[in-house]
Design an enzyme around this catalytic site. Structure first.
Site, PDB file in Angstrom:
ATOM      1  CG  HIS A  78      -0.419   0.302   2.504  1.00 29.24           C
ATOM      2  ND1 HIS A  78      -0.062  -0.659   3.424  1.00 29.24           N
ATOM      3  CD2 HIS A  78      -0.148   1.485   3.105  1.00 29.24           C
ATOM      4  CE1 HIS A  78       0.399  -0.093   4.513  1.00 29.24           C
ATOM      5  NE2 HIS A  78       0.353   1.219   4.351  1.00 29.24           N
ATOM      6  CG  ASP A 130       0.095  -4.081   2.792  1.00 30.19           C
ATOM      7  OD1 ASP A 130       0.564  -3.583   1.746  1.00 30.19           O
ATOM      8  OD2 ASP A 130      -0.240  -3.409   3.783  1.00 30.19           O
ATOM      9  CB  SER A 156       2.818   2.308   6.097  1.00 30.88           C
ATOM     10  OG  SER A 156       1.503   2.112   6.503  1.00 30.88           O
TER      11      SER A 156
END
Length: 270
Positions: free
Chosen positions: A76, A121, A220
């Site tokens: 992402h 992911d 992230s």
């Protein structure tokens, strides 16, 4: 600006850990429940992913060095974004460090099974120029192996993510760190993770939880590591969590690196 707007949209929609706020120069900031990495210490495998905007380069995700020209991160962190505007900054503890090494992102390969907030992911960046390893500042992290990490394993997260549980616009200048943060807690079983609100967690993911500590916006793609008899080993990649970071009842969800060992190796050898 479309790519940055998309990044903001994905963040709001998925509550993923993507930092689109410009880092401040304030000191003593931290991952929720963490602390500054000491000035005389480096996390040599950690990189800052940065995006070129009209206002300059902005940190928005983390990543880890796995070879001189490959970076491991979350899918992402580049899904829908323009890779020509991305770069990685390596060899720094502080984002203002002029001794850092910057490489352009040539491409971002997202795992073919990736579905946001569902599975896979994970992504591998190809960068240029390749990084030159040094004894303390720049070095790869071990990602090989398929050993399943269970519950109650001590793990450590590093990153430049937000230090407060929620975003408070008037305090954002104080909320985003320039100094690399470090925080430790423990993994929990996937069963415990599902019972704690992360109902869709699968065996391709790993969860961790601590009291008033955890990953947050800007972390992230960053590495979750554990120490083994062979040294430090990466077991997770920051993926997602609830919008209020660091609550002891809400686990953080990481991509389980061991699940994707073969895929990572195939990307390294391309």
């Amino acid at each position: 600006m479309y790519a940055l707007a998309r990044l903001l949209f994905i963040t709001a929609l998925s509550m993923a850990r993507s930092n689109t706020s410009e880092p401040s120069s304030e000191e003593n900031k931290r991952i929720v429940g963490g602390s500054d990495v000491p000035e005389n210490e480096h996390i040599p495998y950690q990189v800052s992913m940065q995006y070129k905007t009209d206002e300059g380069l902005r940190h928005f995700c983390g990543g880890s060095i796995i070879t001189p020209n490959r970076i491991l991160t979350a899918a992402h962190c580049c899904d829908g974004l323009n890779t020509t505007r991305m770069s990685v900054l390596a060899g720094v503890r502080n984002l203002d460090d002029r001794h850092g090494v910057r490489s352009k992102v040539l491409s971002c390969t997202i795992h073919p099974d990736y579905k946001i907030l569902v599975t896979s992911d994970i992504a591998v960046l190809s960068i240029d120029p390749p990084l030159k390893y040094s004894k303390f500042r720049i070095a790869p992290i071990s990602v090989e192996g398929k050993e399943f990490v269970g519950d109650n394993v001590p793990v450590t997260l590093t990153g430049w993510g937000r230090r407060l549980p929620i975003s408070i616009p008037l305090l954002d200048i104080l909320n985003y760190p320039n100094s690399l943060q470090r925080m430790s807690y423990h993994t929990i079983s996937n069963k415990q993770c599902r019972e704690s609100g992360m109902e869709k967690v699968t065996d391709t993911e790993i969860c961790a939880r601590g009291i008033f500590r955890g990953s947050c916006s800007g972390d992230s793609g960053g590495p979750l590591v554990t120490r083994t008899s062979k040294g430090v080993h990466q077991v997770g990649i920051v993926s997602y969590g609830l919008s209020i970071c660091g609550l002891s009842i809400t686990p953080d969800v990481y991509t389980r690196v061991s699940t994707f060992s073969d895929w990572i190796q195939s990307e390294i050898t391309k």
